[in-house]
Design a protein around this motif. Structure first.
Motif, PDB file in Angstrom:
ATOM      1  N   GLN A  39       0.829  -1.203   0.000  1.00 17.52           N
ATOM      2  CA  GLN A  39       0.000   0.000   0.000  1.00 17.52           C
ATOM      3  C   GLN A  39       0.864   1.256   0.000  1.00 17.52           C
ATOM      4  O   GLN A  39       0.578   2.226  -0.702  1.00 17.52           O
ATOM      5  CB  GLN A  39      -0.945   0.017   1.199  1.00 17.52           C
ATOM      6  N   SER A  82       3.784   1.671  -1.233  1.00 22.23           N
ATOM      7  CA  SER A  82       4.349   1.927  -2.563  1.00 22.23           C
ATOM      8  C   SER A  82       3.274   2.480  -3.501  1.00 22.23           C
ATOM      9  O   SER A  82       3.556   3.336  -4.343  1.00 22.23           O
ATOM     10  CB  SER A  82       5.009   0.666  -3.132  1.00 22.23           C
ATOM     11  N   ASP A  83       2.042   2.027  -3.348  1.00 21.66           N
ATOM     12  CA  ASP A  83       0.940   2.562  -4.175  1.00 21.66           C
ATOM     13  C   ASP A  83       0.688   4.024  -3.839  1.00 21.66           C
ATOM     14  O   ASP A  83       0.570   4.868  -4.732  1.00 21.66           O
ATOM     15  CB  ASP A  83      -0.356   1.786  -3.918  1.00 21.66           C
ATOM     16  N   LEU A  84       0.591   4.325  -2.545  1.00 23.99           N
ATOM     17  CA  LEU A  84       0.252   5.687  -2.124  1.00 23.99           C
ATOM     18  C   LEU A  84       1.333   6.683  -2.538  1.00 23.99           C
ATOM     19  O   LEU A  84       1.052   7.850  -2.799  1.00 23.99           O
ATOM     20  CB  LEU A  84       0.034   5.749  -0.612  1.00 23.99           C
ATOM     21  N   GLU A 134       2.997   6.515  -5.247  1.00 24.81           N
ATOM     22  CA  GLU A 134       3.042   6.692  -6.699  1.00 24.81           C
ATOM     23  C   GLU A 134       1.736   7.168  -7.313  1.00 24.81           C
ATOM     24  O   GLU A 134       1.751   7.874  -8.315  1.00 24.81           O
ATOM     25  CB  GLU A 134       3.418   5.367  -7.370  1.00 24.81           C
ATOM     26  N   VAL A 135       0.629   6.759  -6.729  1.00 28.62           N
ATOM     27  CA  VAL A 135      -0.649   6.991  -7.405  1.00 28.62           C
ATOM     28  C   VAL A 135      -1.037   8.475  -7.408  1.00 28.62           C
ATOM     29  O   VAL A 135      -0.783   9.204  -6.453  1.00 28.62           O
ATOM     30  CB  VAL A 135      -1.780   6.149  -6.760  1.00 28.62           C
TER      31      VAL A 135
END
Lengths: 209, 166
Positions: B49, B51-53, B55-56
Protein backbone atom coordinates in the motif's frame (compact mmCIF):
# COMPACT_ATOMS: atom_id res chain seq x y z
CA UNK A 1 -24.73 8.01 -40.55
CA UNK A 2 -25.91 9.78 -37.43
CA UNK A 3 -29.51 9.21 -36.43
CA UNK A 4 -31.39 12.39 -35.57
CA UNK A 5 -34.28 11.94 -33.18
CA UNK A 6 -37.36 14.16 -33.62
CA UNK A 7 -38.35 15.58 -30.27
CA UNK A 8 -41.21 17.90 -29.37
CA UNK A 9 -40.97 21.04 -27.23
CA UNK A 10 -42.84 19.31 -24.41
CA UNK A 11 -40.32 16.47 -24.50
CA UNK A 12 -37.43 18.92 -24.41
CA UNK A 13 -38.97 20.59 -21.35
CA UNK A 14 -39.50 17.19 -19.70
CA UNK A 15 -35.85 16.32 -20.37
CA UNK A 16 -34.74 19.65 -18.93
CA UNK A 17 -36.70 19.04 -15.73
CA UNK A 18 -35.18 15.55 -15.42
CA UNK A 19 -31.66 16.95 -15.83
CA UNK A 20 -32.29 19.71 -13.31
CA UNK A 21 -33.56 17.09 -10.86
CA UNK A 22 -30.47 14.95 -11.49
CA UNK A 23 -28.18 17.75 -10.29
CA UNK A 24 -29.91 17.72 -6.92
CA UNK A 25 -29.81 13.92 -6.72
CA UNK A 26 -26.84 13.67 -4.36
CA UNK A 27 -27.53 13.66 -0.68
CA UNK A 28 -24.01 14.83 0.16
CA UNK A 29 -22.99 18.43 -0.49
CA UNK A 30 -19.85 19.19 -2.47
CA UNK A 31 -17.73 20.36 0.45
CA UNK A 32 -18.47 17.23 2.51
CA UNK A 33 -17.71 15.10 -0.52
CA UNK A 34 -14.38 16.82 -1.08
CA UNK A 35 -13.32 16.14 2.50
CA UNK A 36 -14.44 12.53 2.32
CA UNK A 37 -12.82 11.99 -1.08
CA UNK A 38 -9.48 13.45 -0.04
CA UNK A 39 -9.47 11.09 2.92
CA UNK A 40 -10.43 7.92 1.06
CA UNK A 41 -9.57 8.13 -2.66
CA UNK A 42 -5.99 6.89 -2.57
CA UNK A 43 -6.82 4.15 -0.08
CA UNK A 44 -9.69 2.93 -2.25
CA UNK A 45 -7.56 3.10 -5.38
CA UNK A 46 -4.81 1.01 -3.79
CA UNK A 47 -7.36 -1.56 -2.59
CA UNK A 48 -9.00 -1.84 -6.02
CA UNK A 49 -5.61 -1.94 -7.74
CA UNK A 50 -4.28 -4.81 -5.62
CA UNK A 51 -7.53 -6.75 -5.45
CA UNK A 52 -8.06 -6.31 -9.18
CA UNK A 53 -4.73 -7.87 -10.10
CA UNK A 54 -2.54 -4.74 -10.36
CA UNK A 55 -4.71 -3.34 -13.14
CA UNK A 56 -4.46 0.47 -12.97
CA UNK A 57 -7.10 1.18 -15.63
CA UNK A 58 -9.56 -1.13 -13.90
CA UNK A 59 -8.85 0.55 -10.54
CA UNK A 60 -9.48 3.98 -12.12
CA UNK A 61 -12.81 2.89 -13.61
CA UNK A 62 -14.04 1.11 -10.52
CA UNK A 63 -13.04 3.98 -8.27
CA UNK A 64 -15.04 6.43 -10.38
CA UNK A 65 -18.06 4.13 -10.44
CA UNK A 66 -17.76 3.50 -6.68
CA UNK A 67 -17.93 7.21 -5.83
CA UNK A 68 -20.78 7.75 -8.26
CA UNK A 69 -22.83 4.95 -6.71
CA UNK A 70 -21.91 6.12 -3.24
CA UNK A 71 -23.21 9.60 -4.03
CA UNK A 72 -26.45 8.25 -5.51
CA UNK A 73 -27.35 6.19 -2.44
CA UNK A 74 -29.54 7.76 0.23
CA UNK A 75 -27.64 6.94 3.39
CA UNK A 76 -28.77 7.67 6.92
CA UNK A 77 -26.61 9.96 9.05
CA UNK A 78 -23.32 8.14 9.68
CA UNK A 79 -19.75 8.86 10.66
CA UNK A 80 -16.82 9.01 8.24
CA UNK A 81 -15.56 5.51 9.13
CA UNK A 82 -18.89 3.94 8.34
CA UNK A 83 -19.05 5.90 5.10
CA UNK A 84 -15.61 4.62 4.18
CA UNK A 85 -16.67 1.03 4.86
CA UNK A 86 -19.71 1.55 2.70
CA UNK A 87 -17.55 2.87 -0.11
CA UNK A 88 -15.23 -0.15 0.14
CA UNK A 89 -18.25 -2.42 0.07
CA UNK A 90 -19.41 -0.83 -3.19
CA UNK A 91 -15.90 -1.21 -4.63
CA UNK A 92 -15.73 -4.87 -3.58
CA UNK A 93 -19.09 -5.61 -5.21
CA UNK A 94 -18.05 -3.85 -8.40
CA UNK A 95 -14.87 -5.95 -8.53
CA UNK A 96 -16.91 -9.14 -8.17
CA UNK A 97 -19.32 -8.02 -10.87
CA UNK A 98 -16.35 -7.36 -13.09
CA UNK A 99 -14.95 -10.86 -12.56
CA UNK A 100 -18.36 -12.47 -12.99
CA UNK A 101 -18.70 -10.81 -16.36
CA UNK A 102 -15.38 -12.42 -17.24
CA UNK A 103 -13.88 -9.14 -18.42
CA UNK A 104 -10.43 -10.27 -17.30
CA UNK A 105 -8.82 -12.60 -14.84
CA UNK A 106 -8.44 -11.31 -11.28
CA UNK A 107 -4.75 -12.13 -10.91
CA UNK A 108 -2.41 -11.11 -13.76
CA UNK A 109 -0.01 -10.02 -11.05
CA UNK A 110 3.58 -11.06 -11.65
CA UNK A 111 4.34 -9.08 -14.77
CA UNK A 112 2.63 -5.94 -13.51
CA UNK A 113 4.34 -6.13 -10.14
CA UNK A 114 7.76 -6.66 -11.61
CA UNK A 115 7.24 -3.99 -14.24
CA UNK A 116 6.33 -0.96 -12.21
CA UNK A 117 6.22 -1.20 -8.46
CA UNK A 118 9.16 -0.42 -6.21
CA UNK A 119 9.94 -2.63 -3.27
CA UNK A 120 10.22 -1.04 0.13
CA UNK A 121 12.01 -2.42 3.13
CA UNK A 122 9.32 -3.62 5.51
CA UNK A 123 9.71 -7.25 4.51
CA UNK A 124 13.33 -8.26 4.46
CA UNK A 125 15.06 -11.17 2.77
CA UNK A 126 16.24 -13.90 5.11
CA UNK A 127 19.56 -14.64 3.45
CA UNK A 128 22.97 -13.02 3.28
CA UNK A 129 23.08 -12.62 -0.49
CA UNK A 130 19.76 -10.88 -0.76
CA UNK A 131 20.64 -7.88 1.42
CA UNK A 132 22.18 -6.35 -1.67
CA UNK A 133 20.19 -3.32 -2.97
CA UNK A 134 20.84 -3.95 -6.67
CA UNK A 135 18.19 -3.57 -9.32
CA UNK A 136 18.20 -7.26 -10.13
CA UNK A 137 17.40 -8.13 -6.51
CA UNK A 138 14.57 -5.62 -6.49
CA UNK A 139 13.04 -7.16 -9.60
CA UNK A 140 13.30 -10.63 -8.06
CA UNK A 141 11.71 -9.39 -4.85
CA UNK A 142 8.88 -7.73 -6.79
CA UNK A 143 8.22 -10.92 -8.67
CA UNK A 144 8.13 -12.77 -5.36
CA UNK A 145 5.58 -10.33 -3.99
CA UNK A 146 3.50 -10.71 -7.12
CA UNK A 147 3.65 -14.50 -6.92
CA UNK A 148 2.58 -14.52 -3.29
CA UNK A 149 -0.53 -12.49 -4.09
CA UNK A 150 -1.18 -14.60 -7.17
CA UNK A 151 -1.41 -17.69 -4.99
CA UNK A 152 -4.09 -16.13 -2.81
CA UNK A 153 -7.78 -16.28 -3.68
CA UNK A 154 -9.49 -12.91 -4.26
CA UNK A 155 -11.57 -13.37 -1.10
CA UNK A 156 -8.44 -14.13 0.96
CA UNK A 157 -6.74 -11.04 -0.36
CA UNK A 158 -9.75 -8.90 0.48
CA UNK A 159 -9.90 -10.20 4.05
CA UNK A 160 -6.20 -9.75 4.68
CA UNK A 161 -6.07 -6.29 3.13
CA UNK A 162 -9.06 -5.02 5.08
CA UNK A 163 -7.81 -6.47 8.35
CA UNK A 164 -4.13 -5.64 8.14
CA UNK A 165 -3.92 -2.61 5.86
CA UNK A 166 -7.19 -0.81 6.57
CA UNK A 167 -7.33 -2.00 10.17
CA UNK A 168 -11.01 -2.99 9.89
CA UNK A 169 -12.66 -5.01 12.65
CA UNK A 170 -14.22 -8.41 11.94
CA UNK A 171 -17.67 -6.82 11.98
CA UNK A 172 -16.59 -4.17 9.49
CA UNK A 173 -14.97 -6.77 7.23
CA UNK A 174 -18.16 -8.85 7.35
CA UNK A 175 -20.17 -5.82 6.21
CA UNK A 176 -17.78 -4.98 3.41
CA UNK A 177 -17.40 -8.47 1.92
CA UNK A 178 -20.95 -9.61 2.70
CA UNK A 179 -20.13 -12.54 4.99
CA UNK A 180 -21.15 -13.47 8.52
CA UNK A 181 -18.99 -11.98 11.23
CA UNK A 182 -18.48 -15.41 12.83
CA UNK A 183 -16.88 -16.85 9.72
CA UNK A 184 -14.41 -13.99 9.26
CA UNK A 185 -12.13 -15.14 12.10
CA UNK A 186 -11.60 -18.62 10.67
CA UNK A 187 -11.22 -17.42 7.10
CA UNK A 188 -8.78 -14.74 8.17
CA UNK A 189 -6.78 -17.29 10.16
CA UNK A 190 -6.50 -19.60 7.15
CA UNK A 191 -5.63 -16.77 4.77
CA UNK A 192 -2.98 -15.42 7.14
CA UNK A 193 -1.41 -18.86 7.55
CA UNK A 194 -1.36 -19.35 3.81
CA UNK A 195 0.23 -15.99 3.12
CA UNK A 196 2.80 -16.35 5.90
CA UNK A 197 3.71 -19.81 4.59
CA UNK A 198 4.15 -18.46 1.07
CA UNK A 199 6.27 -15.53 2.28
CA UNK A 200 8.47 -17.78 4.42
CA UNK A 201 8.79 -20.18 1.52
CA UNK A 202 10.45 -17.33 -0.36
CA UNK A 203 12.79 -16.54 2.48
CA UNK A 204 10.94 -13.50 3.79
CA UNK A 205 10.62 -12.87 7.52
CA UNK A 206 9.00 -10.21 9.65
CA UNK A 207 11.03 -7.20 10.77
CA UNK A 208 10.11 -8.13 14.31
CA UNK A 209 12.28 -11.22 14.06
CA UNK B 1 -3.59 -17.90 23.36
CA UNK B 2 -5.15 -20.50 21.07
CA UNK B 3 -4.25 -21.68 17.60
CA UNK B 4 -6.31 -19.01 15.87
CA UNK B 5 -5.92 -16.04 18.15
CA UNK B 6 -3.58 -14.25 20.48
CA UNK B 7 -4.64 -11.40 22.73
CA UNK B 8 -1.65 -9.37 21.52
CA UNK B 9 -2.44 -9.81 17.84
CA UNK B 10 -4.13 -6.41 17.50
CA UNK B 11 -1.10 -4.70 19.07
CA UNK B 12 1.25 -6.61 16.78
CA UNK B 13 -0.72 -5.65 13.67
CA UNK B 14 -0.78 -2.03 14.79
CA UNK B 15 2.99 -2.10 15.35
CA UNK B 16 3.55 -3.73 11.99
CA UNK B 17 1.42 -1.09 10.27
CA UNK B 18 3.24 1.77 11.97
CA UNK B 19 6.65 0.09 11.84
CA UNK B 20 7.25 0.87 15.53
CA UNK B 21 8.02 -2.07 17.77
CA UNK B 22 8.20 -2.06 21.57
CA UNK B 23 10.92 -4.43 22.72
CA UNK B 24 8.54 -6.68 24.68
CA UNK B 25 6.18 -6.93 21.74
CA UNK B 26 9.02 -7.76 19.39
CA UNK B 27 10.12 -10.61 21.66
CA UNK B 28 6.56 -11.88 21.94
CA UNK B 29 6.12 -11.80 18.16
CA UNK B 30 9.26 -13.84 17.66
CA UNK B 31 7.90 -16.57 19.97
CA UNK B 32 4.18 -16.52 19.11
CA UNK B 33 3.26 -18.29 15.83
CA UNK B 34 -0.03 -16.38 15.50
CA UNK B 35 1.58 -12.95 15.98
CA UNK B 36 4.55 -13.88 13.84
CA UNK B 37 2.29 -14.78 10.89
CA UNK B 38 0.14 -11.69 11.46
CA UNK B 39 3.20 -9.40 11.54
CA UNK B 40 4.65 -10.90 8.39
CA UNK B 41 1.40 -10.66 6.42
CA UNK B 42 0.66 -7.15 7.69
CA UNK B 43 4.13 -5.85 6.83
CA UNK B 44 3.96 -7.37 3.37
CA UNK B 45 0.59 -5.80 2.58
CA UNK B 46 1.27 -2.44 4.22
CA UNK B 47 4.43 -2.16 2.19
CA UNK B 48 2.43 -2.72 -0.97
CA UNK B 49 0.00 0.00 0.00
CA UNK B 50 2.81 2.40 0.85
CA UNK B 51 4.35 1.93 -2.56
CA UNK B 52 0.94 2.56 -4.18
CA UNK B 53 0.25 5.69 -2.12
CA UNK B 54 3.67 7.07 -2.98
CA UNK B 55 3.04 6.69 -6.70
CA UNK B 56 -0.65 6.99 -7.40
CA UNK B 57 -2.17 10.25 -8.62
CA UNK B 58 -5.93 10.17 -8.24
CA UNK B 59 -8.18 12.79 -9.88
CA UNK B 60 -9.09 15.83 -7.82
CA UNK B 61 -12.22 15.84 -5.67
CA UNK B 62 -13.69 18.61 -7.84
CA UNK B 63 -13.20 16.57 -11.00
CA UNK B 64 -14.79 13.50 -9.40
CA UNK B 65 -17.78 15.59 -8.23
CA UNK B 66 -18.25 17.05 -11.70
CA UNK B 67 -17.91 13.59 -13.26
CA UNK B 68 -20.50 12.11 -10.90
CA UNK B 69 -22.92 14.92 -11.75
CA UNK B 70 -22.38 14.29 -15.44
CA UNK B 71 -23.07 10.58 -14.98
CA UNK B 72 -26.23 11.41 -13.01
CA UNK B 73 -27.42 13.76 -15.78
CA UNK B 74 -26.75 11.14 -18.42
CA UNK B 75 -28.69 8.55 -16.45
CA UNK B 76 -31.57 11.01 -16.01
CA UNK B 77 -31.58 11.81 -19.74
CA UNK B 78 -31.71 8.10 -20.57
CA UNK B 79 -34.62 7.63 -18.20
CA UNK B 80 -36.46 10.65 -19.62
CA UNK B 81 -36.06 9.58 -23.26
CA UNK B 82 -36.95 5.95 -22.58
CA UNK B 83 -40.71 6.46 -23.25
CA UNK B 84 -39.95 8.32 -26.51
CA UNK B 85 -37.69 5.50 -27.70
CA UNK B 86 -40.32 2.96 -26.70
CA UNK B 87 -43.05 4.75 -28.68
CA UNK B 88 -40.73 4.99 -31.68
CA UNK B 89 -40.02 1.28 -31.54
CA UNK B 90 -43.72 0.50 -31.21
CA UNK B 91 -44.53 2.76 -34.20
CA UNK B 92 -41.86 0.99 -36.26
CA UNK B 93 -43.26 -2.40 -35.30
CA UNK B 94 -46.82 -1.27 -36.16
CA UNK B 95 -45.67 0.01 -39.57
CA UNK B 96 -43.91 -3.28 -40.33
CA UNK B 97 -46.96 -5.29 -39.26
CA UNK B 98 -49.27 -3.07 -41.34
CA UNK B 99 -47.08 -3.57 -44.41
CA UNK B 100 -47.12 -7.34 -43.93
CA UNK B 101 -50.90 -7.20 -43.44
CA UNK B 102 -51.44 -5.22 -46.67
CA UNK B 103 -49.18 -7.62 -48.58
CA UNK B 104 -51.19 -10.61 -47.37
CA UNK B 105 -54.58 -8.90 -47.88
CA UNK B 106 -53.84 -7.60 -51.40
CA UNK B 107 -51.59 -10.47 -52.46
CA UNK B 108 -53.69 -11.40 -55.54
CA UNK B 109 -53.70 -7.82 -56.83
CA UNK B 110 -49.98 -7.44 -56.22
CA UNK B 111 -49.21 -10.73 -57.95
CA UNK B 112 -51.28 -9.65 -60.97
CA UNK B 113 -49.46 -6.30 -61.13
CA UNK B 114 -46.09 -8.05 -60.92
CA UNK B 115 -47.14 -10.43 -63.71
CA UNK B 116 -48.15 -7.45 -65.93
CA UNK B 117 -44.83 -5.79 -65.25
CA UNK B 118 -43.00 -9.04 -66.07
CA UNK B 119 -44.97 -9.41 -69.32
CA UNK B 120 -44.11 -5.88 -70.35
CA UNK B 121 -40.47 -6.54 -69.62
CA UNK B 122 -40.50 -9.78 -71.64
CA UNK B 123 -42.23 -8.24 -74.67
CA UNK B 124 -39.02 -6.60 -75.82
CA UNK B 125 -36.50 -3.92 -74.90
CA UNK B 126 -38.05 -1.23 -77.02
CA UNK B 127 -41.53 -1.78 -75.63
CA UNK B 128 -40.18 -1.66 -72.11
CA UNK B 129 -38.24 1.52 -72.84
CA UNK B 130 -41.36 3.17 -74.28
CA UNK B 131 -43.39 2.11 -71.27
CA UNK B 132 -40.89 3.52 -68.78
CA UNK B 133 -40.38 6.71 -70.80
CA UNK B 134 -44.09 7.42 -70.91
CA UNK B 135 -44.29 6.85 -67.16
CA UNK B 136 -41.44 9.27 -66.62
CA UNK B 137 -43.13 11.91 -68.77
CA UNK B 138 -46.36 11.44 -66.83
CA UNK B 139 -44.56 11.88 -63.55
CA UNK B 140 -42.23 14.71 -64.59
CA UNK B 141 -44.52 17.29 -63.02
CA UNK B 142 -44.44 15.37 -59.76
CA UNK B 143 -40.63 15.29 -59.82
CA UNK B 144 -40.47 19.03 -60.44
CA UNK B 145 -42.83 19.77 -57.58
CA UNK B 146 -40.81 17.48 -55.26
CA UNK B 147 -37.54 19.16 -56.23
CA UNK B 148 -39.05 22.61 -55.62
CA UNK B 149 -40.33 21.56 -52.21
CA UNK B 150 -36.87 20.18 -51.35
CA UNK B 151 -35.19 23.46 -52.28
CA UNK B 152 -37.67 25.44 -50.15
CA UNK B 153 -37.09 23.02 -47.26
CA UNK B 154 -33.31 23.46 -47.55
CA UNK B 155 -33.67 27.24 -47.55
CA UNK B 156 -35.87 27.20 -44.44
CA UNK B 157 -33.44 24.79 -42.67
CA UNK B 158 -30.47 27.02 -43.55
CA UNK B 159 -32.33 30.07 -42.23
CA UNK B 160 -33.18 28.32 -38.96
CA UNK B 161 -29.56 27.23 -38.43
CA UNK B 162 -28.35 30.77 -39.20
CA UNK B 163 -30.91 32.28 -36.81
CA UNK B 164 -29.90 29.87 -34.02
CA UNK B 165 -26.19 30.64 -34.43
CA UNK B 166 -26.89 34.36 -34.47
Amino acid sequence: MAMVKDISLAEVQQLGHALDAAVGTFQMDEQTFRTFYDRTARLLWSYLYRMGGNNGALADDLMQESYYRFLRIRLPEMNQDYMKNYLFRIGTNLLRDHWRQGKNAPVPLVEAASASRPVGSAVKQNSEGSSNEGTEDKIHAQSDMGRVLQKMKPRERELLWLAYVEGSSHREIAEIVGLKEQSIRTMLFRARNKMAGLLRGRGLVSKAQ
Amino acid sequence: MNLQQCEKEALVIDAARRGEWAEGLRAHTADCPVCSDAALAAQFLVEMQESDLAEVKVPSAGWMWWRAQLMAKRAAAERATQPITLVEQMAGACAALSLIGVLIWQWHAIRGWLATLGGTWQSGGYAAYSHVASRVQDSSMLVLVSAGAFVVFLAVAAYLIWAEEK
